[in-house]
Design an enzyme around this catalytic site. Structure first.
Site, short mmCIF file in Angstrom:
data_model
loop_
_atom_site.label_atom_id
_atom_site.label_comp_id
_atom_site.label_asym_id
_atom_site.label_seq_id
_atom_site.Cartn_x
_atom_site.Cartn_y
_atom_site.Cartn_z
N CYS A 85 0.68 -0.97 -0.16
CA CYS A 85 0.35 0.35 -0.15
C CYS A 85 0.70 1.06 0.34
CB CYS A 85 -0.75 0.08 1.22
SG CYS A 85 -1.66 1.14 1.07
N HIS A 126 -9.50 -3.75 -1.57
CA HIS A 126 -8.43 -3.21 -1.21
C HIS A 126 -8.62 -1.36 -1.08
CE1 HIS A 126 -4.05 -1.94 0.34
NE2 HIS A 126 -4.01 -1.05 -0.26
N GLU A 127 -9.54 -1.01 -1.81
CA GLU A 127 -9.60 0.44 -1.76
C GLU A 127 -10.90 1.06 -0.67
OE1 GLU A 127 -6.81 2.12 -2.18
OE2 GLU A 127 -6.25 1.27 -3.47
N HIS A 130 -10.01 0.76 2.59
CA HIS A 130 -9.45 1.99 3.38
C HIS A 130 -10.90 2.75 3.63
CE1 HIS A 130 -5.59 2.59 2.66
NE2 HIS A 130 -5.38 1.66 1.84
#
Length: 136
Positions: A85, A126-127, A130
């Site tokens: 990341c 993944h985003e 976040h």
């Protein structure tokens, strides 16, 4: 505008708030910042540039796709992988799904649905993590 990348894990662990139509200009900051980091980055969440809004960008093939308020509505074929990341050093293990369907609003505030597989699906997961305050 190209924004600095946030590395403060306390800020990154904060769940994002929903995007509204008044936040649409955020897309430009995400696009410009991702393009500035294209050598080392394929996706970005708004909290990575200091904006606590539920927005991401993912490079899917040759396209940068901005997603406002993305939600994974189906997922299948779990697997273990390691990811890096831009906001963190090194790589970490995580669970992902090979196939996902994501629903979101685009830059024109239209509802869209995409079915993604493999690396594109991994980027979006993944985003979205976040946005949910989940750090790998």
């Amino acid at each position: 505008m190209i924004k600095p990348i946030i590395e403060d894990q306390q800020l990154l662990a904060t769940k994002s708030t929903p995007v509204t139509k008044t936040d649409l200009s955020l897309a430009n900051d995400l696009i410009e910042t991702l393009n500035a980091h294209q050598a080392e980055c394929v996706g970005m969440a708004a909290n990575m540039i200091g904006v606590n809004k539920n927005a991401i960008i993912a490079r899917i093939g040759p396209f940068n796709v901005v997603m406002f308020n993305p939600q994974i509505i189906t997922k299948s074929h779990p697997y273990q992988t390691t990811e890096g990341c831009l906001s963190l050093s090194g790589t970490r293990p995580t669970k992902r799904y090979k196939q996902i369907t994501v629903k979101f609003r685009n830059q024109n505030w239209q509802v869209q649905t995409l079915e993604l597989t493999d690396f594109a699906a991994e980027i979006v997961q993944h985003e979205i993590d976040h946005c949910n305050g989940i750090i790998i």
